[in-house]
Design a protein around this motif. Sequence first.
Motif, mmCIF file in Angstrom:
data_model
loop_
_atom_site.group_PDB
_atom_site.id
_atom_site.type_symbol
_atom_site.label_atom_id
_atom_site.label_comp_id
_atom_site.label_asym_id
_atom_site.label_seq_id
_atom_site.Cartn_x
_atom_site.Cartn_y
_atom_site.Cartn_z
ATOM 1 N N LYS A 195 0.852 -1.189 0.374
ATOM 2 C CA LYS A 195 -0.146 0.105 0.001
ATOM 3 C C LYS A 195 0.738 1.244 -0.031
ATOM 4 C CE LYS A 195 -3.822 2.359 0.660
ATOM 5 N NZ LYS A 195 -5.180 2.399 -0.332
ATOM 6 N N ILE A 196 1.833 1.521 0.990
ATOM 7 C CA ILE A 196 2.730 2.735 1.093
ATOM 8 C C ILE A 196 3.375 2.739 -0.125
ATOM 9 C CG2 ILE A 196 4.494 1.575 2.154
ATOM 10 C CD1 ILE A 196 2.852 4.894 3.333
ATOM 11 N N GLU A 197 3.917 1.655 -0.618
ATOM 12 C CA GLU A 197 4.733 1.680 -1.876
ATOM 13 C C GLU A 197 4.261 2.301 -2.914
ATOM 14 O OE1 GLU A 197 7.461 -1.576 -2.303
ATOM 15 O OE2 GLU A 197 8.643 -1.294 -0.617
ATOM 16 N N SER A 198 2.872 1.781 -3.064
ATOM 17 C CA SER A 198 2.166 2.123 -4.465
ATOM 18 C C SER A 198 1.695 3.554 -4.378
ATOM 19 C CB SER A 198 0.910 1.495 -4.283
ATOM 20 O OG SER A 198 1.375 -0.150 -4.661
ATOM 21 N N MET A 199 1.614 4.055 -3.016
ATOM 22 C CA MET A 199 1.161 5.598 -2.796
ATOM 23 C C MET A 199 2.608 6.463 -3.260
ATOM 24 S SD MET A 199 -0.764 5.265 0.713
ATOM 25 C CE MET A 199 -1.080 6.904 0.983
ATOM 26 N N ILE A 200 3.571 6.024 -2.817
ATOM 27 C CA ILE A 200 4.803 6.481 -3.225
ATOM 28 C C ILE A 200 5.302 6.610 -4.751
ATOM 29 C CG2 ILE A 200 7.398 6.493 -2.877
ATOM 30 C CD1 ILE A 200 7.048 5.498 -0.050
ATOM 31 N N ALA A 201 4.977 5.415 -5.235
ATOM 32 C CA ALA A 201 5.127 5.179 -6.829
ATOM 33 C C ALA A 201 4.219 5.992 -7.708
ATOM 34 C CB ALA A 201 5.417 3.907 -6.981
ATOM 35 N N THR A 202 3.062 6.573 -7.131
ATOM 36 C CA THR A 202 2.190 7.222 -7.743
ATOM 37 C C THR A 202 2.246 8.763 -7.984
ATOM 38 O OG1 THR A 202 0.339 5.828 -7.084
ATOM 39 C CG2 THR A 202 -0.383 8.029 -8.049
ATOM 40 N N PRO A 203 2.483 9.152 -9.233
ATOM 41 C CA PRO A 203 2.828 10.547 -9.430
ATOM 42 C C PRO A 203 1.655 11.473 -9.158
ATOM 43 C CG PRO A 203 2.522 9.646 -11.624
ATOM 44 C CD PRO A 203 2.565 8.452 -10.469
ATOM 45 N N THR A 204 1.658 12.658 -8.732
ATOM 46 C CA THR A 204 0.534 13.623 -8.524
ATOM 47 C C THR A 204 0.365 14.534 -9.725
ATOM 48 O OG1 THR A 204 1.319 13.744 -6.025
ATOM 49 C CG2 THR A 204 -0.299 15.349 -6.817
ATOM 50 N N TRP A 205 -1.116 14.567 -9.871
ATOM 51 C CA TRP A 205 -1.405 15.283 -11.138
ATOM 52 C C TRP A 205 -0.967 16.964 -10.878
ATOM 53 C CZ3 TRP A 205 -4.959 19.511 -11.153
ATOM 54 C CH2 TRP A 205 -5.292 19.998 -12.616
ATOM 55 N N MET A 206 -0.176 17.401 -11.842
ATOM 56 C CA MET A 206 0.319 18.781 -11.917
ATOM 57 C C MET A 206 1.521 18.840 -11.051
ATOM 58 S SD MET A 206 -1.400 20.633 -13.869
ATOM 59 C CE MET A 206 -0.840 22.487 -13.381
ATOM 60 N N THR A 340 1.667 19.559 -3.212
ATOM 61 C CA THR A 340 1.331 18.828 -4.586
ATOM 62 C C THR A 340 2.521 18.146 -4.860
ATOM 63 O OG1 THR A 340 -0.023 20.604 -4.989
ATOM 64 C CG2 THR A 340 0.797 19.400 -6.845
ATOM 65 N N ASN A 341 3.761 18.678 -4.828
ATOM 66 C CA ASN A 341 5.002 17.816 -5.417
ATOM 67 C C ASN A 341 5.821 17.515 -4.102
ATOM 68 O OD1 ASN A 341 7.048 17.116 -6.918
ATOM 69 N ND2 ASN A 341 7.859 18.807 -7.439
ATOM 70 N N ALA A 342 5.647 16.383 -3.855
ATOM 71 C CA ALA A 342 6.204 15.419 -2.462
ATOM 72 C C ALA A 342 7.539 14.977 -2.975
ATOM 73 C CB ALA A 342 5.140 14.874 -1.965
ATOM 74 N N LYS A 343 8.594 15.902 -2.746
ATOM 75 C CA LYS A 343 10.078 15.250 -3.167
ATOM 76 C C LYS A 343 10.297 14.111 -2.210
ATOM 77 C CE LYS A 343 10.991 19.631 -5.204
ATOM 78 N NZ LYS A 343 9.806 20.520 -4.956
ATOM 79 N N ASP A 344 10.384 13.177 -2.384
ATOM 80 C CA ASP A 344 10.768 11.966 -1.577
ATOM 81 C C ASP A 344 11.649 11.122 -1.988
ATOM 82 O OD1 ASP A 344 10.383 9.583 0.069
ATOM 83 O OD2 ASP A 344 8.406 9.963 0.536
ATOM 84 N N ASP A 345 12.595 10.848 -1.183
ATOM 85 C CA ASP A 345 13.957 10.097 -1.404
ATOM 86 C C ASP A 345 13.666 8.525 -1.341
ATOM 87 O OD1 ASP A 345 15.335 12.407 -1.642
ATOM 88 O OD2 ASP A 345 16.106 12.479 0.338
ATOM 89 N N THR A 346 12.496 8.341 -1.070
ATOM 90 C CA THR A 346 12.056 6.630 -1.043
ATOM 91 C C THR A 346 12.051 6.257 -2.332
ATOM 92 O OG1 THR A 346 10.929 7.182 1.178
ATOM 93 C CG2 THR A 346 10.577 5.198 0.059
ATOM 94 N N VAL A 347 12.805 5.075 -2.593
ATOM 95 C CA VAL A 347 12.897 4.419 -3.917
ATOM 96 C C VAL A 347 12.281 3.021 -3.854
ATOM 97 C CG1 VAL A 347 14.522 3.508 -5.721
ATOM 98 C CG2 VAL A 347 15.113 5.401 -4.306
ATOM 99 N N VAL A 348 11.334 3.246 -4.894
ATOM 100 C CA VAL A 348 10.602 1.706 -4.980
ATOM 101 C C VAL A 348 10.646 1.264 -6.252
ATOM 102 C CG1 VAL A 348 8.805 2.145 -3.390
ATOM 103 C CG2 VAL A 348 8.343 3.058 -5.691
ATOM 104 N N ASP A 349 10.725 -0.044 -6.650
ATOM 105 C CA ASP A 349 11.194 -0.526 -7.938
ATOM 106 C C ASP A 349 10.131 -0.741 -8.767
ATOM 107 O OD1 ASP A 349 9.909 -2.690 -6.597
ATOM 108 O OD2 ASP A 349 11.585 -3.917 -6.585
ATOM 109 N N PHE A 350 9.040 -0.060 -8.681
ATOM 110 C CA PHE A 350 7.771 -0.010 -9.811
ATOM 111 C C PHE A 350 7.153 1.215 -9.674
ATOM 112 C CE2 PHE A 350 6.215 -1.144 -5.560
ATOM 113 C CZ PHE A 350 4.836 -0.341 -5.721
ATOM 114 N N SER A 351 6.302 1.390 -10.741
ATOM 115 C CA SER A 351 5.523 2.511 -11.110
ATOM 116 C C SER A 351 4.218 2.095 -10.502
ATOM 117 C CB SER A 351 5.833 3.433 -12.263
ATOM 118 O OG SER A 351 5.454 2.290 -13.419
ATOM 119 N N CYS A 352 3.293 3.175 -10.323
ATOM 120 C CA CYS A 352 2.084 2.623 -9.998
ATOM 121 C C CYS A 352 1.040 3.647 -10.714
ATOM 122 C CB CYS A 352 1.799 2.990 -8.476
ATOM 123 S SG CYS A 352 -0.031 2.419 -7.762
ATOM 124 N N ASP A 353 0.185 2.928 -11.564
ATOM 125 C CA ASP A 353 -0.672 3.734 -12.343
ATOM 126 C C ASP A 353 -1.798 4.245 -11.537
ATOM 127 O OD1 ASP A 353 0.541 3.140 -14.698
ATOM 128 O OD2 ASP A 353 -0.558 1.346 -14.889
#
Length: 401
Positions: A195-206, A340-353
């Motif tokens: 759950k948390i990694e999917s949230m981190i891997a999701t780009p925010t609109w704008m 809006t633009n949460a600059k996070d250093d956490t790295v996940v090995d996938f992207s989330c749609d």
Amino acid sequence: MTTVDVCIIGAGLSGACIARILASHNVSFLVLDARNRIGGRLLTAAASNGDLGGAWIWPRSEPNMANLLQDLNIKTVPMHLDGKSMAYVPNGKRHVIPDGQSSMYAACGDGAIRVCGGASRVVSELLEPHSVRLGMRVTEIDYNDKKEVKVKCIKMSNGSDDNATIIKCQAVVLAAPPKVLAKTITFLPNLPKQKIESMIATPTWMQEFGKVAVSFPTNWWRQQRISGISIDQAGVVATWWEACSGSDGDGNLPTLAGFVTDQGADVLRNIVYDESSNLFEYITESLKRVYGVDATAMGMQENATNIEITTKGAYEQGGLIVTNGIITVTYKSWKEDDLTNAKDDTVVDFSCDYGDRDLQSIVEPLFFAGTETAAGAHGHMEGAVVAAERAATEVVAYLSK
């Protein structure tokens, strides 16, 4: 300590729709937002009512948003596409596109409408002031499976845990960008890893862009049979359109608005850093170049001197306003907005749609909304409404257990 049935985090469109649905079920709630205003990524320029965030609705394919506007009796207007359009290309040439072709070059395409008075008006109609606390950043959510939740938040003006507020509730709806929530809130216990990694891997609109709105004393483009639609392949504002006509209740003043590119946001940040008032000349000169007009056409005197430029606001917050008393430029950088633009250093090995089931998944008593979580129309106002209806239905069912 405040106690309610549900705490809603985020006073944007999704959070506001959830509040409306919960109220219809006699569920008590409190809406929290870290910003000092409601609306989230719906932001309207005060000078003109031009939108600096979400702006368009496509009623033929977005029935939920169309129905909401009808229920609230909010007036809309079709995007203005009549007249010739402009294209400025990298080699410095400006091309005039004949009437009848503007929909092919407009960022909104064909069939779009916008809200008279600005899209943020929708949120204002949905939320009662007494149900909202602004400037409250949620820092911690302590939850269990017994409908016992403590939401800890701090006032943004001081940012000190010494003045933390605790909200007790049975359930929480998180209606803000998933990546921002993951970065800024501590969950006790931790959310599931997927759950948390999917949230981190999701780009925010704008999250990488900005918007600018420029208001004028007269609608000079319509007077010249120009649609307002333009493409600028050499500037920081990639495309322009009419944000307000300035007549028949459509905004306070005639206004053009445009998308600021990722690289353009960096350029404007440097320009504003040197001197905020420089933004005015930079943007107005860009408009002259793209539309092929002079200062007189836009309502100013060419080469006028002793005209005072005044500034107020901040581009990373509610918008930087720069005016000469005749023309007003308002710029909002969503890229520089940490909500809006949460600059996070956490790295996940996938992207989330957008709309991924992991973004929608419930972690009782926590529920998740916001346009990024919507199964369709994500990034649009329609997506925010769809996500709200899903999450509100889930919460009502949970409370009835």
